[in-house]
Design a protein around this motif. Structure first.
Motif, PDB file in Angstrom:
ATOM      1  N   ARG A  13      57.629  21.954 126.739  1.00  0.00           N
ATOM      2  CA  ARG A  13      58.679  22.953 126.525  1.00  0.00           C
ATOM      3  C   ARG A  13      59.623  23.036 127.721  1.00  0.00           C
ATOM      4  O   ARG A  13      60.779  23.432 127.577  1.00  0.00           O
ATOM      5  N   GLU A  14      59.148  22.668 128.900  1.00  0.00           N
ATOM      6  CA  GLU A  14      60.018  22.707 130.077  1.00  0.00           C
ATOM      7  C   GLU A  14      61.214  21.779 129.912  1.00  0.00           C
ATOM      8  O   GLU A  14      62.317  22.078 130.398  1.00  0.00           O
ATOM      9  N   ASP A  15      61.022  20.664 129.228  1.00  0.00           N
ATOM     10  CA  ASP A  15      62.147  19.766 128.983  1.00  0.00           C
ATOM     11  C   ASP A  15      63.183  20.419 128.071  1.00  0.00           C
ATOM     12  O   ASP A  15      64.385  20.256 128.268  1.00  0.00           O
ATOM     13  N   VAL A  56      63.760  23.614 127.829  1.00  0.00           N
ATOM     14  CA  VAL A  56      64.446  24.639 128.628  1.00  0.00           C
ATOM     15  C   VAL A  56      65.487  24.000 129.535  1.00  0.00           C
ATOM     16  O   VAL A  56      66.598  24.520 129.702  1.00  0.00           O
ATOM     17  N   GLU A  57      65.163  22.848 130.107  1.00  0.00           N
ATOM     18  CA  GLU A  57      66.120  22.157 130.981  1.00  0.00           C
ATOM     19  C   GLU A  57      67.328  21.657 130.192  1.00  0.00           C
ATOM     20  O   GLU A  57      68.474  21.726 130.668  1.00  0.00           O
TER      21      GLU A  57
END
Length: 513
Positions: free
Chosen positions: A218-220, A222-223
């Motif tokens: 999920r961090e990708d 968000v980025e």
């Protein structure tokens, strides 16, 4: 002071008197654009479309020839399998706030004609026309919106290439972006085996609505959302929040273009033959991308048309707009509506369910209308006389003194009553699962790209060198030789030389072997 007559719509009554300048200013200043603006918009579309169409990204599908919402759904079904996180954005509402200078900056990259640029700038320069997308300007706004959002498309194409990280232990997408499980049998099946996963991303846009599929944490996502917000702020001067760009997981379902994108976990039996000839049978685990129709969105549309009332258990309402129309005309018009709904949900897995629901609402609405018109008190009596598809004549049973409907139909005095379509689930066609090519390009776009390639001078230089290298001759060279002989030797001399060559050739043919 009087002015000349301005151009009006062909549906309006002609004007035989001069119109004052104040009246013209009031007409031009109103929200409804005059007819001459529509003509200019159509001409601008004919000029700008061949210029920008080859430059648009293949990820854009709205307001372009050969592309529509169905191509978006088919692309999602074929290319978006295996993604866990989705970034969904809506830029249609904020396109109204893009300034005219920003639009002209992007238009000037493809158009150099000053007169054309000044015309477009004058259309965007007014206080009521300083917006890219306007409800009335249906011809001009989509083209300019695609020109502006094309920068976002190309930025996402670069991000897709940079984001791709292949893994040799993954069962799909091992080497390149085009590797995958695209097959005619199971185009959406993604195996769940493998110790590691390939990081991959894809992007598609329809107008102001875009969808990004991400295979990774999920961090990708968000980025990527942060990068889109910064790009819109820096290039378009627009400030977005998280409500405009949402992050959703595939397990919850993503609603996009009245369809819901979700997945189903399946366990098919995989059979293969080993090197020794032994046949193995294993039970695999994978996911199948599912694109279903949104029933709630369909109910919402019916509620706006005043066909139903209620949310969870909607109740059909009488079709009051067709109160004074005959049974044949009413059934024919509602069949056109059902055909439109069936065509819209052509590529939805739940097509039979959603089309059957639409047919039920239409039949119930018409039955209530006919019950009120012919005083039959209930829908059951209407179905008893006119059958389930409402194809039987209702006036014949209510008025015995009138001639038979069959006699009137034979004489051509009445229209044939067409039954309501999709009255049975078996008559509803299933979903179209035809696989969509990954690198599909419309025919006209392929022709435009070929034309642009032929306009490159380097291409002709390479062709000329290759022809000279092979010892071939061009038609232009032969024509230049003919013209040179005509100028230097004359017509008679050239004809005599050609006649000698023809005579020698005929003599060679006539020689015995």
């Amino acid at each position: 002071m009087k002015t000349q007559i301005f151009i009006r719509s062909p549906n309006e009554r002609p004007i035989t008197q001069f119109t004052s300048k104040r009246k013209i200013q009031s007409i031009l200043g109103s929200n409804t654009p005059p007819f001459q603006d529509r003509v200019v918009q159509e001409v601008l579309l004919m000029i700008l479309e061949p210029v920008f169409e080859p430059k648009f990204s293949s990820k854009s599908h709205a307001f372009r020839p050969g592309r529509n919402a169905h191509t978006v759904i088919r692309t999602i079904r074929s290319n978006f399998a295996g993604y866990l996180w989705f970034v969904k954005g809506d830029l249609s509402g904020i396109l109204d706030n893009i300034g005219a200078n920003v639009v002209m900056g992007y238009v000037a990259k493809g158009v150099r004609d000053r007169k054309l640029l000044s015309l477009i700038k004058s259309a965007l320069g007014g206080p009521e026309r300083n917006r890219v997308q306007h409800g009335e300007d249906v011809k001009r706004s989509p083209m300019l919106a695609n020109v502006c959002l094309n920068e976002l498309d190309h930025m996402m194409e670069e991000r897709i290439v940079a984001f791709f990280r292949p893994c040799r232990f993954d069962s799909i997408w091992k080497d390149s972006l085009n590797d995958g499980c695209h097959s005619p049998s199971w185009p959406e099946f993604v195996p769940a085996s493998g110790r590691e996963k390939t990081r991959k991303m894809d992007y598609i846009r329809f107008g102001g609505h875009f969808l990004i599929g991400i295979r990774g944490p999920r961090e990708d996502a968000v980025e990527i959302r942060k990068g889109i917000i910064e790009f819109c702020d820096g290039n378009y001067g627009l400030r977005l929040d998280n409500t405009k760009v949402e992050i959703e997981h595939i397990s919850r379902g993503i609603q996009f273009l009245d369809h819901i994108i979700c997945r189903r976990v399946i366990s098919p039996t995989l059979r293969y033959t080993a090197t020794g000839g032994k046949i193995f049978s294993e039970r695999g685990v994978g996911t199948l991308l599912s694109v279903t129709a949104s029933l709630q969105q369909c109910i919402r549309q019916f509620r706006q048309l005043k066909f139903v009332k209620g949310d969870r258990d909607p109740e059909p309402l009488p079709c009051t707009p067709m109160l004074y129309s005959g049974q044949a005309h009413t059934n024919s018009q509602m069949n056109k509506f059902l055909e439109t709904m069936a065509d819209w949900y052509r590529y939805a897995d739940s097509r039979k369910k959603i089309v059957g629901f639409c047919a039920y609402v239409v039949r119930s609405s018409l039955a209530k209308l006919y019950a009120a018109r012919y005083r039959l008190k209930s829908r059951a009596k209407v179905y008893g006389i006119a059958s389930r598809d409402l194809s039987g004549p209702l006036r014949e049973s209510s008025n015995n003194a009138a001639p038979e409907y069959s006699d009137l139909l034979r004489m051509g005095l009445v229209d044939a009553i067409e039954g309501v379509q999709f009255s049975h689930m078996s008559s509803i066609p299933s979903c179209d699962y035809t696989p969509f090519p990954r690198k599909w390009v419309p025919d006209h776009e392929r022709v435009l790209r070929e034309y642009i390639r032929l306009q490159d001078p380097k291409l002709f230089c390479e062709l000329h060198r290759s022809i000279k290298r092979r010892g071939l001759s061009l038609p232009q060279d032969e024509i230049s030789d003919i013209v040179w002989d005509y100028k230097t030797l004359g017509v008679r001399s050239y004809m005599s030389n050609s006649e000698k060559e023809t005579k020698n050739a005929s003599e060679e043919v006539m020689l015995p072997f």
